[in-house]
Design a protein around this motif. Structure first.
Motif, PDB file in Angstrom:
ATOM      1  N   GLY A 191     -74.621  -9.305 -31.692  1.00  0.00           N
ATOM      2  CA  GLY A 191     -75.290  -8.597 -32.765  1.00  0.00           C
ATOM      3  C   GLY A 191     -76.717  -9.093 -32.959  1.00  0.00           C
ATOM      4  N   TYR A 192     -77.635  -8.145 -33.180  1.00  0.00           N
ATOM      5  CA  TYR A 192     -79.047  -8.461 -33.360  1.00  0.00           C
ATOM      6  C   TYR A 192     -79.717  -8.938 -32.071  1.00  0.00           C
ATOM      7  CZ  TYR A 192     -80.277  -7.434 -38.152  1.00  0.00           C
ATOM      8  OH  TYR A 192     -80.599  -6.770 -39.298  1.00  0.00           O
ATOM      9  N   SER A 193     -79.134  -8.590 -30.902  1.00  0.00           N
ATOM     10  CA  SER A 193     -79.780  -8.942 -29.640  1.00  0.00           C
ATOM     11  C   SER A 193     -81.155  -8.268 -29.542  1.00  0.00           C
ATOM     12  CB  SER A 193     -78.920  -8.464 -28.446  1.00  0.00           C
ATOM     13  OG  SER A 193     -77.903  -9.392 -28.156  1.00  0.00           O
ATOM     14  N   VAL A 194     -82.131  -9.021 -29.082  1.00  0.00           N
ATOM     15  CA  VAL A 194     -83.453  -8.440 -28.817  1.00  0.00           C
ATOM     16  C   VAL A 194     -83.354  -7.618 -27.519  1.00  0.00           C
ATOM     17  CG1 VAL A 194     -84.696 -10.265 -30.013  1.00  0.00           C
ATOM     18  CG2 VAL A 194     -84.190 -10.506 -27.567  1.00  0.00           C
ATOM     19  N   PRO A 195     -84.285  -6.690 -27.296  1.00  0.00           N
ATOM     20  CA  PRO A 195     -84.206  -5.854 -26.092  1.00  0.00           C
ATOM     21  C   PRO A 195     -84.453  -6.674 -24.832  1.00  0.00           C
ATOM     22  CG  PRO A 195     -86.035  -5.144 -27.529  1.00  0.00           C
ATOM     23  CD  PRO A 195     -85.417  -6.328 -28.168  1.00  0.00           C
ATOM     24  N   VAL A 196     -83.850  -6.238 -23.766  1.00  0.00           N
ATOM     25  CA  VAL A 196     -84.064  -6.893 -22.476  1.00  0.00           C
ATOM     26  C   VAL A 196     -83.874  -5.824 -21.401  1.00  0.00           C
ATOM     27  CG1 VAL A 196     -81.650  -7.634 -22.306  1.00  0.00           C
ATOM     28  CG2 VAL A 196     -83.401  -8.862 -21.012  1.00  0.00           C
ATOM     29  N   ASP A 197     -84.563  -5.978 -20.320  1.00  0.00           N
ATOM     30  CA  ASP A 197     -84.398  -5.064 -19.182  1.00  0.00           C
ATOM     31  C   ASP A 197     -84.885  -5.812 -17.964  1.00  0.00           C
ATOM     32  OD1 ASP A 197     -84.356  -3.150 -17.231  1.00  0.00           O
ATOM     33  OD2 ASP A 197     -85.343  -1.600 -18.460  1.00  0.00           O
ATOM     34  N   GLY A 198     -83.971  -6.245 -17.069  1.00  0.00           N
ATOM     35  CA  GLY A 198     -84.423  -7.012 -15.898  1.00  0.00           C
ATOM     36  C   GLY A 198     -83.262  -7.383 -15.010  1.00  0.00           C
ATOM     37  N   TRP A 199     -83.591  -8.088 -13.961  1.00  0.00           N
ATOM     38  CA  TRP A 199     -82.598  -8.577 -13.006  1.00  0.00           C
ATOM     39  C   TRP A 199     -82.423 -10.067 -13.206  1.00  0.00           C
ATOM     40  CZ3 TRP A 199     -79.650  -5.728  -9.633  1.00  0.00           C
ATOM     41  CH2 TRP A 199     -79.965  -4.366  -9.525  1.00  0.00           C
ATOM     42  N   PHE A 200     -81.176 -10.517 -13.215  1.00  0.00           N
ATOM     43  CA  PHE A 200     -80.880 -11.943 -13.427  1.00  0.00           C
ATOM     44  C   PHE A 200     -79.867 -12.388 -12.387  1.00  0.00           C
ATOM     45  CE2 PHE A 200     -82.439 -10.445 -17.406  1.00  0.00           C
ATOM     46  CZ  PHE A 200     -83.056 -11.519 -18.021  1.00  0.00           C
ATOM     47  N   SER A 201     -80.029 -13.618 -11.936  1.00  0.00           N
ATOM     48  CA  SER A 201     -78.980 -14.207 -11.094  1.00  0.00           C
ATOM     49  C   SER A 201     -77.783 -14.506 -11.999  1.00  0.00           C
ATOM     50  CB  SER A 201     -79.470 -15.504 -10.468  1.00  0.00           C
ATOM     51  OG  SER A 201     -79.633 -16.490 -11.485  1.00  0.00           O
ATOM     52  N   LEU A 202     -76.611 -14.648 -11.402  1.00  0.00           N
ATOM     53  CA  LEU A 202     -75.426 -14.970 -12.202  1.00  0.00           C
ATOM     54  C   LEU A 202     -75.659 -16.261 -12.977  1.00  0.00           C
ATOM     55  CD1 LEU A 202     -72.527 -14.537 -13.123  1.00  0.00           C
ATOM     56  CD2 LEU A 202     -71.750 -15.687 -11.051  1.00  0.00           C
ATOM     57  N   GLU A 203     -76.270 -17.213 -12.312  1.00  0.00           N
ATOM     58  CA  GLU A 203     -76.514 -18.506 -12.952  1.00  0.00           C
ATOM     59  C   GLU A 203     -77.380 -18.356 -14.216  1.00  0.00           C
ATOM     60  OE1 GLU A 203     -78.334 -21.218 -10.295  1.00  0.00           O
ATOM     61  OE2 GLU A 203     -78.077 -22.935 -11.655  1.00  0.00           O
ATOM     62  N   ALA A 204     -78.443 -17.594 -14.089  1.00  0.00           N
ATOM     63  CA  ALA A 204     -79.309 -17.394 -15.258  1.00  0.00           C
ATOM     64  C   ALA A 204     -78.592 -16.580 -16.339  1.00  0.00           C
ATOM     65  CB  ALA A 204     -80.600 -16.675 -14.832  1.00  0.00           C
ATOM     66  N   LEU A 205     -77.763 -15.661 -15.890  1.00  0.00           N
ATOM     67  CA  LEU A 205     -77.043 -14.802 -16.836  1.00  0.00           C
ATOM     68  C   LEU A 205     -76.024 -15.584 -17.679  1.00  0.00           C
ATOM     69  CD1 LEU A 205     -76.649 -11.854 -17.758  1.00  0.00           C
ATOM     70  CD2 LEU A 205     -75.039 -11.556 -15.867  1.00  0.00           C
ATOM     71  N   GLN A 206     -75.440 -16.607 -17.048  1.00  0.00           N
ATOM     72  CA  GLN A 206     -74.368 -17.339 -17.728  1.00  0.00           C
ATOM     73  C   GLN A 206     -74.780 -17.836 -19.120  1.00  0.00           C
ATOM     74  OE1 GLN A 206     -71.348 -17.348 -17.033  1.00  0.00           O
ATOM     75  NE2 GLN A 206     -70.928 -17.484 -14.832  1.00  0.00           N
ATOM     76  N   ASP A 207     -76.052 -18.230 -19.278  1.00  0.00           N
ATOM     77  CA  ASP A 207     -76.512 -18.721 -20.588  1.00  0.00           C
ATOM     78  C   ASP A 207     -76.446 -17.650 -21.671  1.00  0.00           C
ATOM     79  OD1 ASP A 207     -77.031 -21.131 -19.480  1.00  0.00           O
ATOM     80  OD2 ASP A 207     -79.217 -20.861 -19.382  1.00  0.00           O
ATOM     81  N   HIS A 208     -76.311 -16.420 -21.251  1.00  0.00           N
ATOM     82  CA  HIS A 208     -76.310 -15.329 -22.227  1.00  0.00           C
ATOM     83  C   HIS A 208     -74.929 -14.690 -22.376  1.00  0.00           C
ATOM     84  CE1 HIS A 208     -80.719 -15.305 -22.645  1.00  0.00           C
ATOM     85  NE2 HIS A 208     -80.715 -15.705 -21.374  1.00  0.00           N
ATOM     86  N   LEU A 209     -73.928 -15.317 -21.788  1.00  0.00           N
ATOM     87  CA  LEU A 209     -72.570 -14.757 -21.858  1.00  0.00           C
ATOM     88  C   LEU A 209     -71.681 -15.566 -22.801  1.00  0.00           C
ATOM     89  CD1 LEU A 209     -71.854 -13.894 -18.097  1.00  0.00           C
ATOM     90  CD2 LEU A 209     -72.895 -12.473 -19.896  1.00  0.00           C
TER      91      LEU A 209
END
Lengths: 427, 427, 427
Positions: B80-98
């Motif tokens: 909730g209240y996520s700021v907008p994002v649009d891009g490509w992420f490696s799984l590793e970088a994505l993990q911090d946001h999961l």
């Protein structure tokens, strides 16, 4: 007391009538009793004094003329306040007017119909079952007519105008515990009080239940509210099974505190009932706006023992020993009221008890812990606690504390504080 | 109610935004609802109204373009209240946001970050473990911009200006118990109240949690403190497991007394939680200086059931039967508030109940103990006890007492005492 | 502390005399001590300062001149306040002057006769049984003459004139727990207090028991009643068995609340005794009209341990570890008094704790229930509860709450309320 009880037992009492007057007359042989008569029709709060009921004879006879139910043998046989009747009835028609207890087939029940016109007979269920179809002669030679409600009161003045109220019922016919034990014990309490110095004044009431207490309250409410510091309604005090009380609505008055102090020290079991289990004149004394500090004191409580409101509540159930126990219970309550004073220590710090011979001059091991009750009394005699409060704190009986307090008062270490001066500063 | 719940369930609600407005719009089809909008930046006590958040779409897609986490399938997938994002992420970088729950591998957790800028996705832990190393397309098509905080209120006037406050939260996305059960039941309570005569006025609030109650308090505190005599915060009322409440800080208000009367009579288990276990808007209503008499009422309490704050809090957990029970609980609390009056006996002494047909005219054995509840009500109707107090003394439900009290009022034996006249003398 | 105790141990102290002066002199090496001397004959409430007693030597010798009971070996051998004697006695005549304990045959009992003239010797019962018939030389080289009662006091001013009273006894001869542990620990408490900032002022009293506290009260009562907010009488603090307190008469003062907070957190068993089990100077401090909020703090209580008032109460019973525990207990009580403030939240509603870094910005499951103690402190900091009250509500130690309160005060979310301004309106 047992002799008096035997003498009063055969009289046919009811809310009103000659039986009440005769009973009060006999009590008046023992204590000074002022009798008051209130005429039929007098309004007392939500009620009206009913007509006076008197009865001379009543019976059911069979076709042979033999009395098979006879008022002269037991006045419980007639429903209280029965209207007169004289006629022949079939067994079937008669049944509507008969009262018996299936679960107690040998007992004649006690039934009244004060405020609705009826006639009826009460009999043992076993006898009822023996009745054969046929015609029966039914006679109740009673009359219900304008007259009076009669009660007696005995006022015993004391040092103070503050009063202890003692009340009991004189409206029950031939039953011993409920309620001749109360009037008999109250008569003896009156005799005892007359022979004693009295700190408080005493008001002893011998009244018919409910309508009598309401009538008395309607005439004396302001005086009672001003003067009564504690009251005791005496009911069912003559058996040997139990000691009991019925608390006031919030169980927080001086009367409650007194019975709670006295009951655990009586010999045998005891029980404290809540006001929710009330049933006698405490119902009126504690009603909203009346609010008198009156508990009911008894042995086995009305409604809780099997003989209650039957012919089995007789001279076997009530015994000299039972009456003596009931008398002792009430007397002890009065004694506690009399002795329950507020004391205040006269000096700051502990007094030097050794100087008064109240403490060992030699400090042997554990000597510091001797005279504990006396010293605890001094420690809590701060001018706010009465002796009942100190009894609660120290778990010592109030009479033991009172004896010590009088001793300490005698040597000047305590002095009595009158409640109205409780806020004065310590000196 | 269950239909309404199903209709509201898919909407993506948050503290602010279109989902809240849409939800209030649907509720307004059932009850009159005044909606208020407070602009971003408004100070409310120690807080500030945040920016408005709206979201249109969000997903994580794999290299093939397949959406493997999709907001359109479950709005809990986005923090909730996520700021907008649009891009490509490696799984590793994505993990911090999961965000996922190891101990509940099938549940999507509910996560928000209202007051710190972040973006993130929530998913079942089992799905998370399937993610392969590689590049992922991440899109959150949201915006956070100046806008409004929206809430709805429904005021239902009664005979008195004194109010019952009813409050619930409309800031949760697709979860059924916490918190669609509250708004749905409160809507139905509103409908029911509109159809009833009302002694008290009612204030129904549909607000976002915490910031919404603070905002409302900051605007209406004086009025609420003057008028609210009892309040109920509705939360998690739709399952079938339990009935519960969270007490006020000292558990001593009228609202506490009401729930303590109602809970033991509901079917099934119940539990009273202390204020130390609070967690919903009672935190604000009962805060120092606010001090409103508001309890939280619920079935299984937030934080105590395993489905709480996950996708498992769904239309299986909340049932028509569960909602009906929750509705019945709240309605009963309101009924008790409405019936809880102070009565005073109109005459001194017990009234002659036989005259009113309320007492047998024939004194058969144990007859003196009939009509106990009615007589106990009269005995404690002294102008100081409300019916809840008498219910506590007599251990009879307040609704049984209320029925008797209205009967006695009807025949003139009781009269209602307004609290402000409680000190007047008894007549 | 143990060194000081060893140094003081051999001195022959009593109610009065050189032993008391010498003891106070040694204590004065550690803390500033003002000594006061009250002359014999001074009236103190119900008491009178007795004559001063000094003793140089005492013995019982057998016919051969061998000292079989010798004051120089243990000053407990002589009954305190013995009058002088010098003569020959048969064993039979001597027996009336001998004290021993059958049940503890190896212990010399501690006996005094302050207020009745006597002389006597105390000895182990086993030794007494060995005495052979014959003549014994008996010498007590003492004198009882007009002199002084001596006490010491140490006043340590703090920010406030409000005081904590600390009192202990210096009238016991060679016994270690009762009572050198008290004076030794109080000396160390004084040293520690001198090194600390003090919110309250402190009054440390080193006095003879009973007559000393009465004397002090008679001179300072008004000041004490005006200033003392809590007091602690230190007695029997040096063994390792238990921690205990003796409550005030109604167990309701700040001092009671402090010890009830501290005791359960000390290592090992603890016991709270009622005022009915008092025995030290709390008897005077809490007497009617004095009414100071003083509890007694100790480890194994006087009168309850077998070595009490005998020669077995020695340097084996009191240990460095026992003294350290006693010191820690008293210090913790003082720390709690110092930290026990009334706080009030500065804003209405809950503050936005995330802004201050005191709350997670991410609402993960059960996150709402973190920081519970801090949030409970804020919820109950309404300007009426002191920290001890909040400790009772939250069941968290007051020192944990105090640390959080100071943190919240530092960031402006709480402010201290002075008790005298407690009625001011919330802003």
């Amino acid at each position: 007391m047992y002799d008096l009880l035997q003498k009063l037992f055969p009289i046919c009492r009811s809310l009103t009538g000659q039986g009440v007057r005769e009973t009060l007359g006999i009590i008046a042989d023992h204590i000074p009793l002022r009798q008051t008569e209130l005429p039929t029709g007098t309004k007392v709060f939500d009620w009206t004094i009913p007509r006076e009921w008197n009865i001379r004879d009543a019976f059911i006879a069979n076709a042979d003329g033999r009395r098979i139910v006879d008022f002269r043998q037991n006045n419980l046989h007639v429903v209280g306040y029965s209207v007169p009747v004289d006629g022949w009835f079939s067994l079937e028609a008669l049944q509507d007017h008969l009262y018996s207890l299936e679960e107690q087939p040998e007992a004649i029940p006690y039934v009244t119909s004060y405020y609705a016109e009826r006639w009826g007979f009460c009999l043992a269920h076993r006898e009822r079952l023996k009745l054969q179809p046929g015609q029966y002669r039914v006679v109740i030679d009673s009359d219900l007519s304008d007259g009076y409600l009669t009660y007696g009161e005995c006022l015993l003045p004391g040092e103070s105008q503050q009063e202890i109220l003692l009340s009991t019922d004189i409206c029950h016919p031939s039953m011993a515990n409920n309620e001749l034990s109360g009037p008999v014990i109250l008569t003896w309490i009156g005799r005892w009080l007359m022979s004693e110095p009295r700190r408080y004044s005493y008001r002893l009431l011998f009244i018919p239940e409910t309508i009598g207490s309401l009538a008395y309250l309607s005439q004396h409410l302001d005086t009672l509210k001003e003067r009564v510091i504690a009251g005791f309604n005496l009911s069912c005090l003559g058996d040997e099974r139990l000691y009991s009380c019925v608390s006031t609505p919030y169980a927080n008055t001086l009367a409650d505190r007194i019975v709670n102090q006295v009951l655990p020290h009586l010999e045998g079991r005891h029980q404290v009932y809540s006001f929710l289990e009330r049933g006698s004149d405490e119902r009126q004394y504690c009603s909203p706006g009346v609010d008198l500090p009156v508990v009911s004191v008894g042995r086995s409580k009305y409604g809780t023992y099997p003989e209650y409101h039957t012919s089995l509540d007789n001279l076997d159930l009530v015994t000299p020993k039972g009456l003596a126990g009931g008398f002792g219970y009430v007397r002890r309550c009065i004694e506690v009221a009399e002795m329950n004073r507020i004391y205040r220590a006269t000096c700051l710090g502990e007094p030097q008890l050794g100087r008064y011979g109240l403490y060992p001059t030699l400090n042997i091991k554990r000597g510091a812990f001797s005279m504990a009750t006396l010293r605890n009394l001094l420690a809590y005699a701060d001018g706010t606690n009465d002796l009942l409060a100190i009894a609660g704190i120290t778990q010592k009986p109030v009479w033991e504390l009172s004896e010590l307090a009088r001793k300490l008062e005698g040597i000047g270490l305590l002095r009595v504080v009158e409640p109205d001066s409780m806020t004065r500063a310590m000196v």
